[in-house]
Design an enzyme around this catalytic site. Structure first.
Site, PDB file in Angstrom:
ATOM      1  N   THR A  21       1.539  -4.863   4.073  1.00 29.87           N
ATOM      2  CA  THR A  21       1.331  -5.282   5.466  1.00 29.87           C
ATOM      3  C   THR A  21       0.740  -6.687   5.575  1.00 29.87           C
ATOM      4  O   THR A  21       0.947  -7.366   6.574  1.00 29.87           O
ATOM      5  CB  THR A  21       0.391  -4.308   6.197  1.00 29.87           C
ATOM      6  OG1 THR A  21      -0.843  -4.244   5.492  1.00 29.87           O
ATOM      7  CG2 THR A  21       0.999  -2.937   6.313  1.00 29.87           C
ATOM      8  N   ASP A  22       0.003  -7.112   4.529  1.00 31.03           N
ATOM      9  CA  ASP A  22      -0.773  -8.356   4.664  1.00 31.03           C
ATOM     10  C   ASP A  22       0.081  -9.568   5.045  1.00 31.03           C
ATOM     11  O   ASP A  22      -0.323 -10.373   5.872  1.00 31.03           O
ATOM     12  CB  ASP A  22      -1.543  -8.653   3.370  1.00 31.03           C
ATOM     13  CG  ASP A  22      -2.673  -7.655   3.159  1.00 31.03           C
ATOM     14  OD1 ASP A  22      -3.044  -6.975   4.134  1.00 31.03           O
ATOM     15  OD2 ASP A  22      -3.181  -7.559   2.024  1.00 31.03           O
ATOM     16  N   CYS A  44      -4.978 -18.531  20.407  1.00 30.79           N
ATOM     17  CA  CYS A  44      -5.027 -17.271  21.171  1.00 30.79           C
ATOM     18  C   CYS A  44      -3.905 -16.352  20.695  1.00 30.79           C
ATOM     19  O   CYS A  44      -2.840 -16.823  20.301  1.00 30.79           O
ATOM     20  CB  CYS A  44      -4.806 -17.532  22.654  1.00 30.79           C
ATOM     21  SG  CYS A  44      -6.064 -18.538  23.409  1.00 30.79           S
ATOM     22  N   THR A  80       0.816  -1.221   0.000  1.00 34.20           N
ATOM     23  CA  THR A  80       0.000   0.000   0.000  1.00 34.20           C
ATOM     24  C   THR A  80       0.847   1.267   0.000  1.00 34.20           C
ATOM     25  O   THR A  80       0.507   2.261  -0.635  1.00 34.20           O
ATOM     26  CB  THR A  80      -0.920   0.014   1.247  1.00 34.20           C
ATOM     27  OG1 THR A  80      -1.792  -1.094   1.145  1.00 34.20           O
ATOM     28  CG2 THR A  80      -1.741   1.286   1.329  1.00 34.20           C
ATOM     29  N   SER A  98       1.580  -7.676  -1.283  1.00 31.86           N
ATOM     30  CA  SER A  98       2.231  -8.736  -0.496  1.00 31.86           C
ATOM     31  C   SER A  98       1.414 -10.016  -0.442  1.00 31.86           C
ATOM     32  O   SER A  98       1.903 -11.044   0.032  1.00 31.86           O
ATOM     33  CB  SER A  98       2.581  -8.244   0.909  1.00 31.86           C
ATOM     34  OG  SER A  98       1.469  -8.230   1.742  1.00 31.86           O
ATOM     35  N   SER A  99       0.184 -10.001  -0.962  1.00 32.49           N
ATOM     36  CA  SER A  99      -0.567 -11.257  -1.091  1.00 32.49           C
ATOM     37  C   SER A  99       0.160 -12.187  -2.057  1.00 32.49           C
ATOM     38  O   SER A  99      -0.053 -13.399  -2.045  1.00 32.49           O
ATOM     39  CB  SER A  99      -1.975 -10.999  -1.639  1.00 32.49           C
ATOM     40  OG  SER A  99      -2.552  -9.927  -0.974  1.00 32.49           O
ATOM     41  N   THR A 119      -1.068 -22.097  19.660  1.00 32.14           N
ATOM     42  CA  THR A 119      -2.401 -21.732  20.135  1.00 32.14           C
ATOM     43  C   THR A 119      -3.094 -20.736  19.207  1.00 32.14           C
ATOM     44  O   THR A 119      -2.439 -19.890  18.584  1.00 32.14           O
ATOM     45  CB  THR A 119      -2.356 -21.154  21.568  1.00 32.14           C
ATOM     46  OG1 THR A 119      -3.669 -20.703  21.927  1.00 32.14           O
ATOM     47  CG2 THR A 119      -1.381 -19.994  21.705  1.00 32.14           C
TER      48      THR A 119
HETATM   49  N1  ASP Z   1      -2.627  -5.513   0.130  1.00 32.00           N
HETATM   50  C1  ASP Z   1      -1.555  -4.698   0.637  1.00 32.00           C
HETATM   51  C2  ASP Z   1      -0.301  -5.561   0.703  1.00 32.00           C
HETATM   52  O1  ASP Z   1      -0.130  -6.301   1.625  1.00 32.00           O
HETATM   53  C3  ASP Z   1      -1.923  -4.170   1.969  1.00 32.00           C
HETATM   54  C4  ASP Z   1      -0.884  -3.258   2.596  1.00 32.00           C
HETATM   55  O2  ASP Z   1       0.193  -3.043   2.136  1.00 32.00           O
HETATM   56  O3  ASP Z   1      -1.200  -2.701   3.658  1.00 32.00           O
HETATM   57  O4  ASP Z   1       0.493  -5.491  -0.185  1.00 32.00           O
END
Ligand code: ASP
Length: 345
Positions: A92-93, A282, A16, A61-62, A280
């Site tokens: 972030t993913d 959790c 992102t 990052s997916s 876990t």
């Molecule tokens: N879909 C984005 C990624 O992981 C989300 C992000 O960067 O926050 O590449």
């Protein structure tokens, strides 16, 4: 800082932070590092050089996968002597998976490798990307009085917190505060000053040699329990051809159903050489298989304790160990040892 300070290498993989809204569809799409830099004139203001490399094309990052991890390890090991530290811009993913994998693949790391990104693209006025990136660069270049880097390990910096990479999990899809390290204290906190917690993986005067690793075996699976899980689901997963390792996400302190079919299934899998690791569901806390009968039965059939490991860390550690051709017993032994600070024993 003097201009002689060694440079930092910024590696832009995508995510992102470097996306822009497609005016026709409204969908966020990747754009190049040159475009990204236009929004970051601050990068010129550091008293050291910041060089950059980018994945071409940048990826959401997916789409992260072991090949991209190998590429990052290759870049870092090739450029290791030239730079004081490395900052990786990453979506972030799956950032917690990449950070965990790199922590195992970069054995003997003695320089900071900091992953960061953002929830809002850098071109958006309220972006969290600038803050995250600029502070990551500052931490990557931070040194003690003897010139040793303050955080020589793989970490994630997000929303004022520097966390051990293999302890971190993405917990929020909306908030700027998107990551948490539930089972290990933060390595540093950024406010007016950056406060370091001095939680080093190795003493400051010990300087290990970097030993990059590239071998990973992806014949692994994650099996998450839920009340009502059917026998055919469990046998289906444990019966996958070529399967070598499973992260079993159990309840509470490592508990699972005591049903005969379930335990038989696990026993068969363990006996056939599949390494099953108990973590876990959790967010916080640890697996203690001797605490309840339900956990104890798992231990009896050959399931290995994952302690307070995150799922991200357990699955990448399995890939790493299996990739090195160890026997199932050797993998089991290493799963219960801390390789890069990923579990508390
Ligand atoms: N879909 C984005 C990624 O992981 C989300 C992000 O960067 O926050 O590449």
């Amino acid at each position: 800082m003097t201009p002689q300070n060694p440079p930092i290498l910024l590696i832009y993989t995508g995510g992102t932070i470097g996306m822009i809204e497609n005016p026709e569809t409204g969908v966020l799409e990747n754009f190049s590092f040159e475009q990204l830099q236009k929004f970051l004139p601050e990068l010129q203001l550091y008293a050291f050089h910041i060089d950059s490399l980018q994945f071409d094309p940048p990826i959401d990052s997916s789409d992260m996968a072991p090949d991209a991890w190998r590429r990052l390890v290759h870049i870092i090991s090739e450029q290791y002597d030239r730079y004081a530290g490395f900052v990786i811009l990453h979506g972030t993913d799956t950032m917690a998976f990449t950070a965990s994998a790199l922590s195992f693949m970069l054995e003997g790391l003695d320089k900071p490798v900091i992953l960061t990104g953002s929830q809002l693209p850098i071109g958006v006025l309220r972006t969290d990307g600038k803050e995250n990136l600029l502070t990551s660069i500052e931490i990557a270049s931070a040194r003690d009085d003897n010139g040793a880097p303050l955080v020589p390990e793989v970490s994630i910096f997000f929303e004022n917190h520097l966390m051990r990479g293999n302890r971190t999990t993405k917990i929020n899809a909306d908030n700027f505060n998107a990551f948490r390290s539930f089972n290990f204290p933060v390595l540093a906190k950024a406010g007016i000053h950056i406060k370091y917690n001095n939680l080093r993986l190795h003493p400051a005067d010990v300087h290990p040699q970097l030993k990059p690793h590239y071998l990973l075996d992806t014949n692994v699976a994650i099996l998450k329990l839920f009340p009502g899980i059917q026998e055919n689901v469990v046998t289906g997963i444990l019966g996958i051809e070529g399967l070598k390792g499973v992260v079993l996400e159990t309840y509470g302190s490592g508990n699972a159903p005591r049903k005969e079919w379930f335990l038989n299934c696990l026993q068969r899998a363990c006996r056939s050489g599949i390494v099953v690791v108990n973590v876990t569901q959790c967010n916080a806390g640890t697996v203690e298989m001797e605490r309840y009968e339900t956990g104890y039965r798992l231990q009896e059939v050959g399931v290995v304790c994952g302690y307070d490991s995150t799922t991200e860390s357990a699955v990448t550690k399995l890939m790493f160990l299996l990739g090195h051709g160890y026997t199932p017993e050797e993998v089991r032994q290493r799963m219960v040892q801390s390789l890069a600070g990923e579990i508390t024993l």
